[in-house]
Scaffold this motif. Structure first.
Motif, PDB file in Angstrom:
ATOM      1  N   GLY A  37       0.852  -1.196   0.000  1.00 25.03           N
ATOM      2  CA  GLY A  37       0.000   0.000   0.000  1.00 25.03           C
ATOM      3  C   GLY A  37       0.878   1.232   0.000  1.00 25.03           C
ATOM      4  O   GLY A  37       0.717   2.134   0.816  1.00 25.03           O
ATOM      5  N   CYS A  38       1.815   1.271  -0.957  1.00 22.48           N
ATOM      6  CA  CYS A  38       2.884   2.283  -0.936  1.00 22.48           C
ATOM      7  C   CYS A  38       2.411   3.662  -1.347  1.00 22.48           C
ATOM      8  O   CYS A  38       3.128   4.646  -1.157  1.00 22.48           O
ATOM      9  N   GLY A  39       1.206   3.762  -1.949  1.00 20.68           N
ATOM     10  CA  GLY A  39       0.720   5.064  -2.387  1.00 20.68           C
ATOM     11  C   GLY A  39       1.666   5.696  -3.395  1.00 20.68           C
ATOM     12  O   GLY A  39       2.155   5.034  -4.317  1.00 20.68           O
ATOM     13  N   ASP A  42       6.507   8.085  -1.616  1.00 23.35           N
ATOM     14  CA  ASP A  42       7.432   8.978  -0.886  1.00 23.35           C
ATOM     15  C   ASP A  42       8.081   8.243   0.286  1.00 23.35           C
ATOM     16  O   ASP A  42       9.282   8.360   0.527  1.00 23.35           O
ATOM     17  N   LEU A  43       7.232   7.478   0.997  1.00 23.77           N
ATOM     18  CA  LEU A  43       7.762   6.800   2.178  1.00 23.77           C
ATOM     19  C   LEU A  43       8.464   5.494   1.811  1.00 23.77           C
ATOM     20  O   LEU A  43       9.318   5.026   2.560  1.00 23.77           O
ATOM     21  N   THR A  44       8.113   4.937   0.652  1.00 26.58           N
ATOM     22  CA  THR A  44       8.859   3.766   0.156  1.00 26.58           C
ATOM     23  C   THR A  44      10.335   4.134   0.046  1.00 26.58           C
ATOM     24  O   THR A  44      11.223   3.343   0.367  1.00 26.58           O
ATOM     25  N   SER A  61      -2.639  -0.993  -5.294  1.00 21.73           N
ATOM     26  CA  SER A  61      -3.648  -1.356  -6.296  1.00 21.73           C
ATOM     27  C   SER A  61      -4.034  -0.175  -7.174  1.00 21.73           C
ATOM     28  O   SER A  61      -4.680  -0.345  -8.204  1.00 21.73           O
ATOM     29  N   SER A  62      -3.657   1.022  -6.767  1.00 17.59           N
ATOM     30  CA  SER A  62      -4.113   2.224  -7.483  1.00 17.59           C
ATOM     31  C   SER A  62      -3.137   2.609  -8.593  1.00 17.59           C
ATOM     32  O   SER A  62      -1.978   2.964  -8.336  1.00 17.59           O
ATOM     33  N   ALA A  63      -3.642   2.579  -9.833  1.00 19.08           N
ATOM     34  CA  ALA A  63      -2.799   2.946 -10.973  1.00 19.08           C
ATOM     35  C   ALA A  63      -2.347   4.399 -10.853  1.00 19.08           C
ATOM     36  O   ALA A  63      -1.208   4.739 -11.190  1.00 19.08           O
ATOM     37  N   ALA A  64      -3.240   5.257 -10.357  1.00 19.84           N
ATOM     38  CA  ALA A  64      -2.906   6.686 -10.272  1.00 19.84           C
ATOM     39  C   ALA A  64      -1.769   6.909  -9.266  1.00 19.84           C
ATOM     40  O   ALA A  64      -0.819   7.657  -9.543  1.00 19.84           O
ATOM     41  N   MET A  65      -1.869   6.254  -8.104  1.00 23.59           N
ATOM     42  CA  MET A  65      -0.808   6.390  -7.091  1.00 23.59           C
ATOM     43  C   MET A  65       0.514   5.878  -7.659  1.00 23.59           C
ATOM     44  O   MET A  65       1.563   6.504  -7.492  1.00 23.59           O
ATOM     45  N   LEU A  66       0.450   4.721  -8.344  1.00 20.47           N
ATOM     46  CA  LEU A  66       1.684   4.111  -8.839  1.00 20.47           C
ATOM     47  C   LEU A  66       2.309   4.927  -9.967  1.00 20.47           C
ATOM     48  O   LEU A  66       3.532   4.961 -10.096  1.00 20.47           O
ATOM     49  N   GLN A  82       1.751  -3.150  -9.413  1.00 19.65           N
ATOM     50  CA  GLN A  82       0.312  -2.957  -9.188  1.00 19.65           C
ATOM     51  C   GLN A  82      -0.314  -4.301  -8.833  1.00 19.65           C
ATOM     52  O   GLN A  82      -0.265  -5.250  -9.624  1.00 19.65           O
ATOM     53  N   ALA A  83      -0.885  -4.389  -7.645  1.00 21.35           N
ATOM     54  CA  ALA A  83      -1.513  -5.642  -7.204  1.00 21.35           C
ATOM     55  C   ALA A  83      -2.406  -5.361  -6.000  1.00 21.35           C
ATOM     56  O   ALA A  83      -2.212  -4.384  -5.273  1.00 21.35           O
ATOM     57  N   ASP A  84      -3.375  -6.255  -5.814  1.00 18.57           N
ATOM     58  CA  ASP A  84      -4.216  -6.220  -4.612  1.00 18.57           C
ATOM     59  C   ASP A  84      -3.464  -6.946  -3.495  1.00 18.57           C
ATOM     60  O   ASP A  84      -2.991  -8.075  -3.690  1.00 18.57           O
ATOM     61  N   LEU A  85      -3.369  -6.304  -2.346  1.00 15.69           N
ATOM     62  CA  LEU A  85      -2.594  -6.884  -1.242  1.00 15.69           C
ATOM     63  C   LEU A  85      -3.161  -8.226  -0.782  1.00 15.69           C
ATOM     64  O   LEU A  85      -2.440  -9.055  -0.240  1.00 15.69           O
ATOM     65  N   ALA A  86      -4.437  -8.447  -1.007  1.00 13.74           N
ATOM     66  CA  ALA A  86      -5.048  -9.708  -0.570  1.00 13.74           C
ATOM     67  C   ALA A  86      -4.540 -10.887  -1.391  1.00 13.74           C
ATOM     68  O   ALA A  86      -4.632 -12.035  -0.954  1.00 13.74           O
ATOM     69  N   SER A  99       3.990  -2.081   6.056  1.00 11.87           N
ATOM     70  CA  SER A  99       2.774  -1.440   5.554  1.00 11.87           C
ATOM     71  C   SER A  99       2.342  -0.328   6.498  1.00 11.87           C
ATOM     72  O   SER A  99       2.099  -0.561   7.685  1.00 11.87           O
ATOM     73  N   ASN A 100       2.233   0.872   5.966  1.00 11.85           N
ATOM     74  CA  ASN A 100       1.792   2.007   6.771  1.00 11.85           C
ATOM     75  C   ASN A 100       0.447   2.513   6.265  1.00 11.85           C
ATOM     76  O   ASN A 100       0.335   2.950   5.107  1.00 11.85           O
ATOM     77  N   ALA A 101      -0.563   2.430   7.120  1.00 15.07           N
ATOM     78  CA  ALA A 101      -1.869   3.058   6.841  1.00 15.07           C
ATOM     79  C   ALA A 101      -2.512   2.548   5.550  1.00 15.07           C
ATOM     80  O   ALA A 101      -2.975   3.346   4.735  1.00 15.07           O
ATOM     81  N   ALA A 102      -2.511   1.240   5.366  1.00 16.80           N
ATOM     82  CA  ALA A 102      -3.139   0.688   4.160  1.00 16.80           C
ATOM     83  C   ALA A 102      -4.033  -0.517   4.457  1.00 16.80           C
ATOM     84  O   ALA A 102      -5.081  -0.680   3.827  1.00 16.80           O
ATOM     85  N   LEU A 103      -3.650  -1.374   5.403  1.00 18.16           N
ATOM     86  CA  LEU A 103      -4.370  -2.650   5.563  1.00 18.16           C
ATOM     87  C   LEU A 103      -5.803  -2.474   6.045  1.00 18.16           C
ATOM     88  O   LEU A 103      -6.635  -3.373   5.880  1.00 18.16           O
ATOM     89  N   TRP A 105      -7.996  -0.875   4.713  1.00 24.38           N
ATOM     90  CA  TRP A 105      -8.907  -0.848   3.565  1.00 24.38           C
ATOM     91  C   TRP A 105      -9.277  -2.245   3.100  1.00 24.38           C
ATOM     92  O   TRP A 105     -10.116  -2.406   2.212  1.00 24.38           O
ATOM     93  N   LEU A 106      -8.636  -3.274   3.667  1.00 22.89           N
ATOM     94  CA  LEU A 106      -8.933  -4.646   3.229  1.00 22.89           C
ATOM     95  C   LEU A 106      -9.836  -5.341   4.237  1.00 22.89           C
ATOM     96  O   LEU A 106      -9.713  -5.139   5.453  1.00 22.89           O
ATOM     97  N   ASP A 107     -10.729  -6.195   3.718  1.00 24.63           N
ATOM     98  CA  ASP A 107     -11.583  -7.007   4.585  1.00 24.63           C
ATOM     99  C   ASP A 107     -10.813  -8.255   5.015  1.00 24.63           C
ATOM    100  O   ASP A 107      -9.728  -8.508   4.515  1.00 24.63           O
TER     101      ASP A 107
HETATM  102  C1  LIG Z   1      -3.492   6.173   3.042  1.00 27.57           C
HETATM  103  S1  LIG Z   1      -2.597   5.524   1.679  1.00 27.57           S
HETATM  104  C2  LIG Z   1      -1.044   5.189   2.491  1.00 27.57           C
HETATM  105  C3  LIG Z   1       0.114   5.347   1.561  1.00 27.57           C
HETATM  106  C4  LIG Z   1       1.497   5.168   2.203  1.00 27.57           C
HETATM  107  N1  LIG Z   1       1.673   3.840   2.747  1.00 27.57           N
HETATM  108  C5  LIG Z   1       1.742   6.211   3.266  1.00 27.57           C
HETATM  109  O1  LIG Z   1       1.933   5.846   4.430  1.00 27.57           O
HETATM  110  O2  LIG Z   1       1.752   7.415   2.943  1.00 27.57           O
HETATM  111  C6  LIG Z   1      -3.306   3.871   1.475  1.00 27.57           C
HETATM  112  C7  LIG Z   1      -2.848   3.184   0.185  1.00 27.57           C
HETATM  113  O3  LIG Z   1      -3.327   1.828   0.212  1.00 27.57           O
HETATM  114  C8  LIG Z   1      -3.710   1.466  -1.102  1.00 27.57           C
HETATM  115  N2  LIG Z   1      -4.642   0.339  -1.034  1.00 27.57           N
HETATM  116  C9  LIG Z   1      -5.876   0.313  -0.483  1.00 27.57           C
HETATM  117  N3  LIG Z   1      -6.423  -0.909  -0.638  1.00 27.57           N
HETATM  118  C10 LIG Z   1      -5.513  -1.673  -1.309  1.00 27.57           C
HETATM  119  C11 LIG Z   1      -5.488  -3.017  -1.765  1.00 27.57           C
HETATM  120  N4  LIG Z   1      -6.518  -3.838  -1.553  1.00 27.57           N
HETATM  121  N5  LIG Z   1      -4.390  -3.461  -2.405  1.00 27.57           N
HETATM  122  C12 LIG Z   1      -3.334  -2.636  -2.632  1.00 27.57           C
HETATM  123  N6  LIG Z   1      -3.289  -1.358  -2.209  1.00 27.57           N
HETATM  124  C13 LIG Z   1      -4.366  -0.873  -1.561  1.00 27.57           C
HETATM  125  C14 LIG Z   1      -4.335   2.733  -1.670  1.00 27.57           C
HETATM  126  O4  LIG Z   1      -4.344   2.728  -3.080  1.00 27.57           O
HETATM  127  C15 LIG Z   1      -3.431   3.817  -1.085  1.00 27.57           C
HETATM  128  O5  LIG Z   1      -2.391   4.147  -1.963  1.00 27.57           O
END
Ligand SMILES: C[S@@+](CC[C@H](N)C(=O)[O-])C[C@H]1O[C@@H](n2cnc3c(N)ncnc32)[C@H](O)[C@@H]1O
Length: 257
Positions: A37-39, A42-44, A61-66, A82-86, A99-103, A105-107
């Motif tokens: 969930g690197c967005g 910047d932090l990567t 997973s977001s093409a725009a972020m990548l 580009q991939a879904d973390l699940a 992983s920072n501030a991304a998980l 969003w996943l169920d």
């Molecule tokens: C709040 S941003 C955090 C970005 C970065 N890790 C940071 O700390 O600044 C959350 C990121 O998680 C990604 N994300 C959300 N659900 C995802 C999924 N199922 N698979 C991959 N990436 C996902 C979003 O596209 C977004 O770029």
């Protein structure tokens, strides 16, 4: 509705948990480090600075972020996928899976942990931080407005974030053969500017809602939410105090004896 200047004012507050988590990862010389969930990456890059000899891979997973990540941060040593973390598969086991501030969003975090654990090398570390502010007044107010008849149908399928209790992550990861450190921190941010909590939420929680509603309904949504947040989070002369709780897990895979 988006205010980049305001977002940048919050940048340090949003980055702080990344570095608080990173400080607890003790891996000395990993060969492969992955940022889940690197967005925009910047932090990567900060992971690459911490481990200058490691190969770094950001996954999102977001093409725009990548697109932004690749344009600004890709190099011979830093790549993006580009991939879904699940379901993501890696070219090889990760010594640090971060992983920072991304998980949130996943169920199905149980299934997610099982999958992610399978990507960690023997002796490697899975480290993640997830926001856990879902019971805070800010999120409850968003839910309250979301449930109003005017908005409920349009927003029915928009995903909510969620975090499990710390003991859940501990139990699952110990069961998967990891040694686990887990903790929770409440940051008391002091946000600058007018309608600061609304502006903060527009950077994260409100984004999918506002995008789904379109401009006119989004304005009505925010006009309803704004006074509720102003009353829950009164501005002071020095800024708006905004408590925010986050959960941290650092889990290291025990090598076979
Ligand atoms: C709040 S941003 C955090 C970005 C970065 N890790 C940071 O700390 O600044 C959350 C990121 O998680 C990604 N994300 C959300 N659900 C995802 C999924 N199922 N698979 C991959 N990436 C996902 C979003 O596209 C977004 O770029």
């Amino acid at each position: 509705m988006w205010d980049p200047k305001q977002y940048n004012l919050f940048r340090e507050a949003r980055r702080r948990p990344f570095f608080d988590l990173l400080a607890q990862v003790k891996t000395a010389a990993p060969a492969r480090v992955v940022d889940l969930g690197c967005g925009t990456g910047d932090l990567t890059l900060a992971l690459g600075e911490r481990w200058p000899a490691a190969e770094i891979l950001g996954v999102d997973s977001s093409a725009a972020m990548l697109a932004e990540a690749r344009a600004n941060h890709a190099s011979a040593r830093v790549g993006f996928l580009q991939a879904d973390l699940a379901r993501v598969e890696l070219p090889g086991p990760a010594d640090v899976l971060f992983s920072n501030a991304a998980l949130h969003w996943l169920d199905d975090h149980a299934g997610l942990l099982t999958h992610l654990a399978g990507l960690v090398a023997s002796g490697g570390t899975l480290a993640f931080q997830i926001p856990a502010n879902f019971d805070a007044p800010s999120h409850r107010r968003v839910e309250e407005v979301r449930a109003l008849p005017r908005f409920a149908a349009a927003l029915r399928d928009v995903r909510r974030g969620h975090a499990e209790p710390l003991a859940f992550y501990l139990d699952h990861l110990v069961g998967l053969g990891f040694v686990v450190e887990a903790w929770e921190t409440t940051y008391l941010h002091v946000l600058p500017g007018d309608d600061a909590v609304l502006q903060w939420l527009l950077g994260t929680t409100l984004r999918p809602l506002v995008t789904t509603l379109g401009p006119e309904e989004a304005t009505a949504f925010l006009d309803t939410l704004r006074p509720l947040l102003q009353s829950d989070y009164p501005a002071r002369p020095y800024g708006t105090p905004f408590p925010f709780t986050r959960r941290f897990v650092v889990a290291t895979r025990v090598p076979p004896s």
